[in-house]
Design a protein around this motif. Structure first.
Motif, PDB file in Angstrom:
ATOM      1  N   PHE A  28     -17.062   5.166  -2.862  1.00 32.12           N
ATOM      2  CA  PHE A  28     -16.011   4.306  -2.299  1.00 32.12           C
ATOM      3  C   PHE A  28     -14.636   4.579  -2.901  1.00 32.12           C
ATOM      4  O   PHE A  28     -13.795   3.681  -2.965  1.00 32.12           O
ATOM      5  N   LYS A  29     -14.404   5.814  -3.340  1.00 30.74           N
ATOM      6  CA  LYS A  29     -13.090   6.198  -3.859  1.00 30.74           C
ATOM      7  C   LYS A  29     -12.549   7.342  -3.008  1.00 30.74           C
ATOM      8  O   LYS A  29     -12.849   8.509  -3.254  1.00 30.74           O
ATOM      9  N   PRO A  30     -11.748   7.047  -1.981  1.00 32.52           N
ATOM     10  CA  PRO A  30     -11.220   8.098  -1.096  1.00 32.52           C
ATOM     11  C   PRO A  30     -10.272   9.051  -1.816  1.00 32.52           C
ATOM     12  O   PRO A  30      -9.722   8.729  -2.878  1.00 32.52           O
ATOM     13  N   ARG A  31     -10.068  10.193  -1.197  1.00 34.08           N
ATOM     14  CA  ARG A  31      -9.187  11.218  -1.762  1.00 34.08           C
ATOM     15  C   ARG A  31      -7.746  11.080  -1.274  1.00 34.08           C
ATOM     16  O   ARG A  31      -6.908  11.912  -1.605  1.00 34.08           O
ATOM     17  N   TYR A  32      -7.474  10.046  -0.490  1.00 34.39           N
ATOM     18  CA  TYR A  32      -6.133   9.851   0.062  1.00 34.39           C
ATOM     19  C   TYR A  32      -5.635   8.463  -0.319  1.00 34.39           C
ATOM     20  O   TYR A  32      -6.382   7.627  -0.852  1.00 34.39           O
ATOM     21  N   ASP A  33      -4.376   8.192  -0.050  1.00 37.77           N
ATOM     22  CA  ASP A  33      -3.790   6.894  -0.375  1.00 37.77           C
ATOM     23  C   ASP A  33      -4.115   5.863   0.696  1.00 37.77           C
ATOM     24  O   ASP A  33      -4.359   6.219   1.865  1.00 37.77           O
ATOM     25  N   PRO A  34      -4.125   4.574   0.321  1.00 34.55           N
ATOM     26  CA  PRO A  34      -4.369   3.522   1.315  1.00 34.55           C
ATOM     27  C   PRO A  34      -3.399   3.609   2.489  1.00 34.55           C
ATOM     28  O   PRO A  34      -2.206   3.799   2.311  1.00 34.55           O
ATOM     29  N   TRP A  35      -3.952   3.504   3.692  1.00 35.27           N
ATOM     30  CA  TRP A  35      -3.238   3.538   4.963  1.00 35.27           C
ATOM     31  C   TRP A  35      -2.727   4.916   5.349  1.00 35.27           C
ATOM     32  O   TRP A  35      -1.991   5.043   6.324  1.00 35.27           O
ATOM     33  N   ASP A  36      -3.118   5.983   4.604  1.00 36.30           N
ATOM     34  CA  ASP A  36      -2.962   7.321   5.181  1.00 36.30           C
ATOM     35  C   ASP A  36      -3.906   7.426   6.378  1.00 36.30           C
ATOM     36  O   ASP A  36      -3.644   8.167   7.328  1.00 36.30           O
ATOM     37  N   GLN A  37      -5.016   6.718   6.278  1.00 36.32           N
ATOM     38  CA  GLN A  37      -5.931   6.520   7.393  1.00 36.32           C
ATOM     39  C   GLN A  37      -6.145   5.017   7.543  1.00 36.32           C
ATOM     40  O   GLN A  37      -5.886   4.243   6.619  1.00 36.32           O
TER      41      GLN A  37
ATOM     42  N   SER B  95       0.827  -1.211   0.000  1.00 33.08           N
ATOM     43  CA  SER B  95       0.000   0.000   0.000  1.00 33.08           C
ATOM     44  C   SER B  95       0.858   1.256   0.000  1.00 33.08           C
ATOM     45  O   SER B  95       0.524   2.253  -0.666  1.00 33.08           O
ATOM     46  N   ARG B  96       1.942   1.236   0.749  1.00 37.44           N
ATOM     47  CA  ARG B  96       2.791   2.427   0.849  1.00 37.44           C
ATOM     48  C   ARG B  96       3.692   2.592  -0.377  1.00 37.44           C
ATOM     49  O   ARG B  96       4.008   3.710  -0.781  1.00 37.44           O
ATOM     50  N   ARG B  97       4.092   1.466  -0.981  1.00 39.86           N
ATOM     51  CA  ARG B  97       5.029   1.540  -2.104  1.00 39.86           C
ATOM     52  C   ARG B  97       4.331   1.578  -3.461  1.00 39.86           C
ATOM     53  O   ARG B  97       4.857   2.158  -4.413  1.00 39.86           O
ATOM     54  N   ARG B  98       3.176   0.927  -3.555  1.00 38.93           N
ATOM     55  CA  ARG B  98       2.428   0.898  -4.822  1.00 38.93           C
ATOM     56  C   ARG B  98       0.977   1.282  -4.570  1.00 38.93           C
ATOM     57  O   ARG B  98       0.058   0.482  -4.763  1.00 38.93           O
TER      58      ARG B  98
END
Length: 503
Positions: free
Chosen positions: A287-296, A258-261
């Protein structure tokens, strides 16, 4: 200040939740003979799992990693509900004689360290009488997490006084709340909201999840088939350990991916959501957040129960902002009116470090925001004190168990060398960073009041179980950052941190 005739303990544990019961087990197992007690502010053990009583409450981590390393989880459901988790914690306390060590209705309000006596004087307030209770201890261990238990977070909504129905926060769910055949609006999109919506939809006439912005949501099986197969073929503890490691590795790999890709993970999550919803559902809007996975923190739904409720029509999702409450529901900025008989504000939690207890060292108040967290469990300049918090990207108990192992190693190390005091001291060249690496609203609202982490070890939090096994379970205690002393030495920086100091 003399301790006088106050009761004295080797260790005082604060909090009888998942962390506190685990800490007590480790202390009994690894440091036998040390006297201890647990102060619990509430009248029941279990912490979070006793406090939260809203419909459908469950873990958002699998129980093979949220469970204790020393006590196998044997139930069929891997994603367990709140009552099952609470019984697991209670059973652990009963089986190991920990219940008798808990003093309920004792809320720790202050703790003062005396360098002259090398001990803490702790003040607690009794919930039944308001009486102040004081005792002393050699080591203070806070296992109260960082949630504020007396109130959740609810923003002020324009016109909320006009709404004629009940407005409920999940943290204080009324036992007599009747939502059967009612229209319910759940405000929020986090773990609490996605848990509540499918649970309420079973009885309500309709449930609407009203969110300002979407959250990443992934579906996992409620029961782990591999775990079930291994339990049939292997001894209980071996099967539990194997599944635990399987899940740890999957969690670690997914987080790293999640952090790298992030774009790849976004596509994978979107495909999973799209497969779970009817054709034509507006996945990107809802269901499309405005941030990257695991930012939250990511939300987990067992067996896709949220998506099933949306597909079957018992629930719907609306992505919009609130203009005001009305007598009959919620008026949205878009002009749409959501009619409701009950409004649930699943708008988040408040954070409170150390349960709000005030610390002081030799009479000087400790400003928590100016301290730095050593290995994510001790505070710079604060002697003989540890706190337990879990991972933000994995199960809480993985880190809690490692913290307990480290604290017990530390206590044995001090006893073996005649040390009465240990205190982490920060190298001035280390830069401060926020303690928690999430940009969720509940984190950002309180982060300025929390300790910091540092730019490098042992002050840097890696949020990595595999790394922490090496450093916390097996790493050297004499790492140059911990200062040990065998007598009355004033707190503060020293030359040659980590070496034994003359009394």
């Amino acid at each position: 200040m003399s301790a006088g005739s106050l009761e004295h303990l080797d260790v005082l544990i604060v909090g009888a939740g998942l962390s506190g019961i685990g800490a007590a087990w480790h202390l009994q197992e690894r440091c036998p003979g040390r006297s201890y007690a647990i102060f619990e502010a509430r009248e029941e053990l279990g912490g979070t799992w006793d406090l939260f009583r809203y419909p459908g409450i469950r873990s958002d981590s699998d129980m093979h990693t949220l469970g204790y390393r020393f006590k196998p989880w044997t139930e069929a459901k891997s994603i367990a509900d709140g009552p099952a988790i609470l019984e697991y914690v209670r059973e652990t306390a009963r089986e190991n004689g920990i219940e008798g060590k808990i003093r309920f209705g004792h809320r720790v309000v202050a703790a003062d360290w005396s360098s002259e006596e090398s001990r803490w004087t702790v003040t607690a307030e009794r919930g039944d009488t308001g009486e102040a209770v004081r005792l002393t201890c050699d080591f203070l261990w806070a296992c109260s997490g960082y949630y504020r238990y007396d109130e959740g977070f609810t923003p002020r909504f324009e016109g909320e006084e006009r709404f004629v129905g009940p407005i409920v926060h999940p943290q204080h769910w009324p036992e007599d709340l009747d939502y059967a055949d009612k229209r319910v609006v759940v405000i929020g999109s986090g773990a609490t909201a996605v848990t509540l919506v499918p649970a309420i939809a079973e009885k309500a006439s309709h449930v609407t999840m009203l969110q300002r912005s979407p959250t990443y949501i992934a579906s996992l099986p409620g029961e782990d088939r591999i775990a079930a197969a291994l339990r049939r073929r292997l001894p209980e503890r071996l099967a539990y350990a194997a599944v635990r490691w399987k899940n740890v590795l999957i969690q670690t790999l997914f987080y790293q991916l999640s952090r790298r890709r992030p774009e790849l993970v976004k596509r994978l999550i979107r495909k999973g959501v799209q497969r779970s919803l009817p054709p034509g559902f507006d996945v990107d809007r809802h269901f499309k957040p405005r941030y990257d996975p695991w930012d939250q923190r990511m939300c987990l739904v067992p067996d896709g129960d949220l998506f099933r409720a949306l597909s079957e029509g018992g629930a719907s999702v609306v992505t919009d902002t609130i203009a005001s409450f009305t007598e009959r529901g919620v008026q949205l900025e878009s002009g749409e009116q959501l009619e409701a008989d009950v409004i649930v504000t699943a708008t988040g939690i408040n954070l409170l470090f150390l349960g709000g207890a005030e610390l002081s060292v030799d009479g000087a108040p400790v400003d928590l925001a100016s301290t730095m967290a050593y290995r994510g469990m001790m505070l710079s300049g604060v002697p003989n004190m540890a706190f337990t918090t879990g991972y933000t990207n994995a199960s809480w108990t993985l880190k809690a168990d490692l913290t307990s192992e480290y604290v017990c190693r530390l206590l044995d190390h001090m006893a073996a060398h005649g040390y009465r005091r240990c205190v982490p001291e920060v190298d001035p060249s280390i830069h401060e960073e926020p303690l928690l690496n999430l940009n969720s609203g509940y984190v950002l609202r309180s982060l300025d009041e929390f300790p910091k982490q540092g730019s490098r070890e042992p002050w840097k939090l890696r949020q990595n179980y595999l790394f922490d096994i090496r450093t916390l379970r097996r790493g050297s205690l004499d790492d140059g950052a911990l200062r040990f002393a065998d007598g009355a030495v004033p707190a503060g920086p020293s030359e040659g941190a980590g070496e034994k100091l003359a009394a």
